[in-house]
Design a protein around this motif. Structure first.
Motif, mmCIF file in Angstrom:
data_model
loop_
_atom_site.group_PDB
_atom_site.id
_atom_site.type_symbol
_atom_site.label_atom_id
_atom_site.label_comp_id
_atom_site.label_asym_id
_atom_site.label_seq_id
_atom_site.Cartn_x
_atom_site.Cartn_y
_atom_site.Cartn_z
ATOM 1 N N ARG A 302 79.389 -1.702 1.727
ATOM 2 C CA ARG A 302 80.525 -2.575 1.069
ATOM 3 C C ARG A 302 82.088 -2.440 1.786
ATOM 4 O O ARG A 302 82.403 -3.485 1.411
ATOM 5 N N ILE A 305 81.637 -5.749 3.175
ATOM 6 C CA ILE A 305 82.073 -6.937 2.016
ATOM 7 C C ILE A 305 82.919 -7.065 2.162
ATOM 8 O O ILE A 305 83.505 -7.811 1.354
ATOM 9 N N LEU A 306 84.074 -5.504 1.737
ATOM 10 C CA LEU A 306 85.221 -6.270 1.340
ATOM 11 C C LEU A 306 86.456 -6.959 1.930
ATOM 12 O O LEU A 306 87.094 -7.595 2.037
ATOM 13 N N TRP A 309 86.157 -10.589 2.535
ATOM 14 C CA TRP A 309 86.337 -11.530 1.507
ATOM 15 C C TRP A 309 87.637 -11.270 1.894
ATOM 16 O O TRP A 309 88.940 -12.582 1.372
ATOM 17 N N PHE A 313 90.304 -15.082 2.739
ATOM 18 C CA PHE A 313 90.962 -15.858 1.282
ATOM 19 C C PHE A 313 92.698 -15.272 2.695
ATOM 20 O O PHE A 313 93.109 -16.502 2.481
ATOM 21 N N TYR B 19 94.853 -16.556 -8.773
ATOM 22 C CA TYR B 19 92.903 -16.820 -8.671
ATOM 23 C C TYR B 19 93.283 -15.550 -7.610
ATOM 24 O O TYR B 19 91.777 -15.291 -7.496
ATOM 25 N N LEU B 20 94.128 -15.098 -6.468
ATOM 26 C CA LEU B 20 93.687 -14.610 -5.377
ATOM 27 C C LEU B 20 93.646 -13.214 -5.995
ATOM 28 O O LEU B 20 92.571 -11.904 -5.471
ATOM 29 N N LEU B 23 90.513 -13.165 -7.475
ATOM 30 C CA LEU B 23 89.085 -12.868 -7.285
ATOM 31 C C LEU B 23 88.575 -11.081 -6.597
ATOM 32 O O LEU B 23 87.231 -10.908 -5.687
ATOM 33 N N VAL B 27 85.152 -9.389 -6.691
ATOM 34 C CA VAL B 27 84.910 -8.842 -5.150
ATOM 35 C C VAL B 27 84.906 -7.431 -5.319
ATOM 36 O O VAL B 27 83.132 -6.827 -5.013
ATOM 37 N N LEU B 28 85.767 -6.384 -5.991
ATOM 38 C CA LEU B 28 85.730 -5.266 -6.037
ATOM 39 C C LEU B 28 84.301 -4.740 -7.254
ATOM 40 O O LEU B 28 83.749 -3.827 -6.791
ATOM 41 N N TYR B 30 82.334 -6.710 -8.163
ATOM 42 C CA TYR B 30 80.694 -6.848 -6.519
ATOM 43 C C TYR B 30 80.438 -5.640 -6.528
ATOM 44 O O TYR B 30 78.896 -5.483 -5.692
ATOM 45 N N THR B 31 81.491 -5.278 -5.244
ATOM 46 C CA THR B 31 80.868 -4.198 -3.943
ATOM 47 C C THR B 31 80.926 -2.757 -5.048
ATOM 48 O O THR B 31 80.002 -2.207 -3.673
ATOM 49 N N PHE B 32 81.432 -2.456 -5.650
ATOM 50 C CA PHE B 32 81.145 -1.550 -6.236
ATOM 51 C C PHE B 32 80.017 -1.042 -7.912
ATOM 52 O O PHE B 32 80.819 0.492 -8.124
ATOM 53 N N ARG B 33 79.610 -2.066 -8.082
ATOM 54 C CA ARG B 33 78.599 -2.224 -8.842
ATOM 55 C C ARG B 33 77.799 -1.378 -8.659
ATOM 56 O O ARG B 33 76.754 -1.674 -7.861
ATOM 57 N N PRO B 34 77.803 -0.408 -9.100
ATOM 58 C CA PRO B 34 76.735 0.803 -9.023
ATOM 59 C C PRO B 34 74.915 0.449 -9.031
ATOM 60 O O PRO B 34 74.022 0.834 -7.856
#
Lengths: 547, 56
Positions: A302, A305-306, A309, A313, B19-20, B23, B27-28, B30-34
């Motif tokens: 994880r 991935i963080l 990005w 960016f 937009y940042l 974003l 990203v958070l 996506y990363t932490f979705r169980p």
């Protein structure tokens, strides 16, 4: 190597080689009044050699169907050899230009050997020749392994690799001839730039096509970094090199950007070249070869991935920190400074992730010089990104800018991080690709490691000292309000540091030569008798640990 | 078309920021979705697999 191509691919390869040779002939004919003529002949010879190599095996037997049951590693092997060859040449030129600063007479009265012409041969040689070939080779290795899919064809990887090296040769030889558009890390002129666009788009399409063939549904994070590297370098290269040639018969061109826009575009390019060429791609290496060599999964997927990005960016906005205290609008400078400081977070996340992966495998770091290369690379990545964020702060920059501190910072990253992670990856890859149990000599890997580390430390400590002394001497005023030191005074004070830096660079060069020799002997040694099961780096690592 | 410096600054300072942030939120999530946890665990283990052949 031609025999691994199908018959149809060989014919296309011949067609491309002939087309390149003819293109060289046209360039030579158009540029008779210009240095471009030399490049025309060079391209002609290059294309002709490629054509001869293809013709020799043109009617050879078709490669067996069973090739599709294995990965296509031939271009990867060639890429590693090319990378090490460029490393030796370009690091030698680096030591030479370092010596030139201490002993200016080393130009031998030749214009081609002046500092201004030799320096870009060093920078482009190490970044594009050594680093670029290493990135192409490792990216094609990683994308096949993690996608569990073979490259889609045999021709395009060769086109990318050989075409890319043609660009590197055109760039390096051009600088010696005085062909340059005077943009840092983008000195090559318009015709070489157009060629690189063709090569690079092919590379991008090849990577996407391999990913599209993947059997593993999830795309492993190392591929994300390689993908970002390929995509962003394409964008950067095209935008920064938009230029109009004086005529189609001249090498000289002028950029379409003007004034402060040109400076901003150049450093948006320049800093992102550091970010995506020298960082993202090499992080891809780190996220694949470090877990393999340490035989441990990455500490936190994880977090990787963080940081991906974050890095992609944030880096995009950091370039303007190269233009503090210039005509660039103040808010743009502040923007660059802010993003540079924020970059510390994803950068340290990556460095920390790498070091925490090794937590529990420190005995292996102690015993295995290859893994130690990667560990020290992660440490230097952490150090140089911290230093980078620090130097980007405007008041700090007022002391450091234009001094050797910047040069030291670049080399902490380039030697300590980029080169060391590359050597670590190569020492993992070479026995695996050539099906050998271990490297020819583990002792020479140790020698390479300690010479590299000593050389890097000598180099960056010399440059920290000289840079800060320079910066302070340039801003010291007398009681009357005049500058206390002339520029020549500050130059004289640099003399011992320039000698120390040459020595540090020489250590690093000797290490690279030893590494190249060791890899050569490994390749030439007899293949291991026992059939190798699975991925060799693992057994190689255990062999070293056992030994 | 005439774009003033101030207009560009205002645009960057507002939309650039939004937009940042958008974003980052994406990203958070996506990363932490169980439901992604299993996929990520598999991914980080799978590079250590010993087989050196493409899957067919």
């Amino acid at each position: 190597m031609i025999l691994t191509l199908t018959e149809a691919e060989r014919q296309i390869a011949l067609g491309i080689s002939v087309a390149v040779a003819l293109g060289g002939l046209v360039l030579a004919a158009a540029g008779t009044q210009d240095t471009m003529e030399v490049h025309g002949w060079l391209i002609l010879v290059f294309g002709a050699i490629c054509a001869i190599v293809v013709i020799r095996d043109l009617w050879g037997p078709e490669p067996p169907r069973s090739r599709l049951e294995s990965y296509y590693d031939e271009p990867i092997k060639a890429g590693i050899i090319a990378s090490m060859a460029w490393a030796v040449v370009a690091m030698f030129v680096g030591v030479w230009v370092a010596a030139l600063l201490a002993f200016p007479d080393l130009t031998f009265d030749g214009a081609w050997a002046s500092f201004g012409r030799l320096r870009p041969v060093h920078t482009s040689g190490v970044i594009f020749g050594f680093g670029g070939n290493a990135l192409i080779a490792t990216s094609l290795h990683v994308v096949q392994r993690t996608s569990r899919a073979r490259l889609p064809d045999q021709l395009s990887p060769w086109f990318v690799l050989v075409g890319y090296n043609l660009f590197c040769i055109l760039a390096a030889s051009g600088y010696l001839l005085g062909v340059t558009q005077s943009k840092e890390y983008a000195e090559a002129e318009w015709y070489a730039d157009i060629w690189l666009v063709i090569v690079w788009v092919t590379y991008f399409v090849l990577y996407i096509r391999t990913l599209a063939r993947r059997k593993e549904p999830h795309i492993y994070v190392a591929n994300w970094y390689f993908m970002a590297f390929i995509l962003v370098v394409a964008i950067l290269h095209i935008i920064n090199n938009l230029a109009v040639p004086v005529s189609l018969g001249h090498a000289k061109s002028y950029t379409i950007w003007s004034g402060v826009q040109d400076a901003m575009v150049q450093w948006w390019y320049g800093h992102n070249a550091v970010a995506f060429f020298l960082t993202a791609g090499f992080l891809g290496m780190l996220y694949y070869y470090l877990p393999i060599r340490a035989q441990r999964p990455i500490f936190s997927y994880r977090l990787s991935i963080l940081s991906f990005w974050g890095i992609t960016f944030f880096y995009m906005w950091a370039g303007s920190h190269h233009l503090h205290y210039t005509a660039l609008p103040h808010w743009v400078q502040t923007l660059g400074m802010t993003f540079s400081v924020m970059l510390l977070v994803p950068s340290w996340a990556s460095a920390g992730n790498a070091l925490l992966t090794l937590n529990g495998a420190w005995h292996r770091v102690r015993d295995d010089a290859t893994l130690r290369f990667m560990m020290v690379a992660a440490v230097f990545y952490g150090i140089s990104t911290f230093e980078g964020s620090f130097l980007a702060i405007r008041p700090v920059n007022s002391l450091s800018h234009y001094t050797d501190w910047t040069v030291g910072h670049v080399h902490a990253g380039a030697l300590g991080w980029v080169a060391l992670i590359t050597f670590g990856s190569f020492y993992t890859l070479v026995p695996s690709l050539w099906k050998r149990d271990t490297m020819y000599s583990p002792a020479l890997v140790e020698w390479h490691f300690w010479l590299s580390l000593a050389g890097t430390l000598i180099y960056i400590f010399a440059m920290w000292n000289s840079g800060i002394i320079q910066g302070l001497m340039w801003r010291t005023y007398t009681e009357e309000g005049t500058l206390a030191y002339s520029f020549i005074d500050s130059l004289r004070a640099m003399y011992p540091y320039y000698i120390a830096r040459t020595l540090g660079g020489l250590f690093f060069l000797i290490g690279a030569v030893i590494g190249a020799y060791n890899m050569w002997r490994t390749i030439r040694s007899a293949p291991s008798s026992a059939p190798v099961e699975g991925d060799v780096p693992l057994s190689a690592a255990t062999a070293v640990a056992r030994g | 078309m005439d774009i003033s410096h101030d207009a560009l600054v205002a645009f960057s300072k507002s939309w650039g920021l939004f937009y940042l942030i958008g974003l980052m939120v994406g990203v958070l999530i996506y990363t932490f979705r169980p439901s992604n946890r299993k996929k990520f665990d598999k991914a980080k283990q799978s590079v250590l697999d010993q087989d050196d052949k493409p899957w067919t």
